[in-house]
Design a protein around this motif. Structure first.
Motif, short mmCIF file in Angstrom:
data_model
loop_
_atom_site.label_atom_id
_atom_site.label_comp_id
_atom_site.label_asym_id
_atom_site.label_seq_id
_atom_site.Cartn_x
_atom_site.Cartn_y
_atom_site.Cartn_z
N LEU A 245 29.09 36.93 23.05
CA LEU A 245 28.76 36.58 24.16
C LEU A 245 30.34 36.52 25.24
CD1 LEU A 245 26.66 33.23 22.85
CD2 LEU A 245 26.23 35.73 23.96
N THR A 246 30.46 36.12 27.11
CA THR A 246 31.24 35.35 27.46
C THR A 246 31.79 34.13 26.97
OG1 THR A 246 29.69 34.20 28.76
CG2 THR A 246 30.34 36.33 29.04
N LYS A 247 32.80 33.75 27.61
CA LYS A 247 32.83 32.74 27.00
C LYS A 247 32.43 31.43 27.83
CE LYS A 247 37.17 29.15 28.25
NZ LYS A 247 38.64 28.73 28.67
N VAL A 267 43.14 37.21 22.73
CA VAL A 267 44.30 38.34 21.84
C VAL A 267 43.76 39.22 22.50
CG1 VAL A 267 44.23 37.38 20.00
CG2 VAL A 267 42.58 38.36 20.47
N LEU A 268 44.83 40.15 22.70
CA LEU A 268 44.26 41.70 23.33
C LEU A 268 43.52 42.52 22.04
CD1 LEU A 268 47.53 43.37 24.11
CD2 LEU A 268 45.70 42.41 25.53
N GLY A 275 36.69 39.27 27.55
CA GLY A 275 36.15 38.05 28.61
C GLY A 275 35.15 37.38 27.42
N ASN A 276 34.74 38.87 26.34
CA ASN A 276 34.02 38.59 25.91
C ASN A 276 34.39 37.93 24.43
OD1 ASN A 276 31.72 39.84 27.10
ND2 ASN A 276 30.84 40.72 25.54
N VAL A 277 33.58 36.94 23.64
CA VAL A 277 34.51 36.00 22.30
C VAL A 277 34.04 37.08 20.83
CG1 VAL A 277 33.93 34.38 20.53
CG2 VAL A 277 33.36 33.51 22.66
N ILE A 296 39.20 35.04 22.31
CA ILE A 296 38.41 35.49 23.12
C ILE A 296 39.23 37.31 23.57
CG2 ILE A 296 37.76 35.72 26.02
CD1 ILE A 296 37.70 32.58 25.12
N SER A 297 38.64 37.81 23.81
CA SER A 297 39.11 38.97 23.77
C SER A 297 39.85 39.72 25.14
CB SER A 297 38.19 40.97 23.76
OG SER A 297 38.62 41.48 24.49
#
Lengths: 302, 111
Positions: A245-247, A267-268, A275-277, A296-297
């Motif tokens: 999901l998004t934040k 984190v990368l 932006g996704n968890v 989160i990406s």
């Protein structure tokens, strides 16, 4: 006996090649002793000596010898196959230096087998002595291959050695393949990131007590505190639905679940939409407050 | 007139002739022919001719070991070769006298 001139040897070979459509016995008959005749002319003419075109020489030779017509009149596919065979043989011939090196390596293998009692196709990379021995073998093999060294009286010995090497090529290839695979596997193990023990990679480690009960364990370290293995963190089951999901969506969901205290770190990550968890972990501070840490990406790594 | 063309037709006779009195090996025969005035002679033609006449039975060969160089293959006339030489000699003399006569007549006529 004077040393044969390499140019003359090459010229005779080129003439033979130009006559290669004739029967081998005819080619032998036409070119037998030609090197001696040319060497004589070379000695006679000195600096003026030149060999000219081998193709023209071959043409003149076959015309005057009355063998102008091909002994093997080839047409269509037969001619094509003949050319293919001829080219393939030429290609194989160009690989002769590879054979010189290979037979040196196999000769070392044979000696290793006799001295140590087991076959070892690929020498140990850290053993300088082994490589020195192989380098000397290679030098000797190349010198004989190029015809720089000749031992006519020991011809039978060299021929037997060559035959022995031909016999050993197959076992050599099999053992070399096994050894190379083994090396590749070891390298893959080293790069795997898992724990290597007794030659195997372990992705899961458990600590057991004397009764065989699993002990709680998070990390394995060596005596210097260097981390050998960390148990991968598993997302708790209740947070699994918020992965991906998004934040904002994840925050709303966590509020529903009764977790108002939320922390985020970026984190990368490869293959995850920015932006996704990626992960969610639960922790409690000393005061008993529950906190959820979201990972989160922040976009893909290069 | 191109003398190499003329030589082609008479090379057999020329090779047999240089071997008539003394055996010889390949390059030695080339040298003898050149010394006799056939400067343009191609050595491959001589070697090919020698091989052909050997196969046809006009010549025999033997190898002589050499201390300072490669072994040499000597050619020598067999009776068949001598008979061939004698026949070719007659043919040539007939041909040459006819040709001389013809060329001589032509020269006179053009005066």
């Amino acid at each position: 006996m004077s040393k044969p001139d390499p140019k003359i040897i090459q010229f005779v070979q080129d003439v033979r090649d130009a006559l290669s459509d004739l029967l081998p016995s005819t080619v032998d008959q036409l070119t037998e002793g030609l090197d001696a005749e040319l060497a004589e002319r070379s000695a006679d003419e000195g600096a003026k000596f030149s060999l000219g075109s081998p193709a023209a020489f071959a043409r003149e030779l076959r015309e005057s010898a009355g063998v102008a017509s091909n002994h093997l009149p080839l047409t269509g596919i037969a001619r094509w196959l003949h050319t293919l065979l001829k080219k393939s043989l030429q290609f194989l011939k160009s690989l002769t230096p590879v054979w010189w090196l290979l037979r040196a390596l196999i000769a070392w293998d044979a000696i290793h087998l006799l001295v140590r009692g087991y076959f070892h196709a690929v020498p140990d990379s850290e053993s300088t002595l082994q490589w020195w021995i192989i380098a000397i073998f290679a030098f000797v093999s190349v010198q004989f291959g190029r015809g720089v060294w000749r031992l006519p009286s020991l011809r039978w010995l060299l021929a037997s050695a060559n035959i022995l090497v031909v016999i050993l090529v197959l076992p050599f290839a099999v053992v070399a393949n096994v050894e190379l695979n083994d090396t590749r596997n070891r390298l893959a193990m080293l790069e795997s990131g898992g724990l290597i023990a007794k030659g195997y990679v372990h992705y899961e480690v458990r600590a057991l007590d004397a009764n065989g009960a699993i002990l709680p364990m998070k990390t394995l370290t060596d005596s210097d505190g260097y981390e050998i293995f960390t148990e991968p963190e598993v997302t708790p089951a209740e947070f699994v639905p918020i992965i991906g999901l998004t934040k904002e969506q994840a925050t709303a969901k966590l509020l529903e679940l009764g977790y108002p205290r939320i922390q985020s770190k970026f984190v990368l990550a490869v293959g995850v939409v920015k932006g996704n968890v990626i992960d969610a972990q639960h922790s409690s501070d000393a005061a008993g407050h529950d906190t959820v840490a979201l990972t989160i990406s922040a976009g893909p790594t290069k | 007139m191109d003398s190499t063309q003329l030589l082609k037709g008479t090379l057999d006779a020329a090779v047999l002739a240089v071997l008539e009195n003394e055996d010889g090996y390949g390059y030695d025969i080339v040298r003898r022919l050149r010394d006799a005035g056939f400067n343009e002679i191609g050595e491959a033609s001589v070697y090919g001719t020698l091989r052909r006449m050997f196969v046809s039975g006009a010549l025999s060969t033997y190898v002589v070991a050499s201390v300072d160089g490669p072994h040499r293959k000597y050619y020598s006339l067999k009776p068949e070769g001598r008979a061939m030489l004698s026949a070719q000699r007659k043919t040539w003399q007939k041909f040459a006298s006819a040709m001389n006569q013809l060329l001589g007549t032509t020269k006179k006529a053009s005066k």
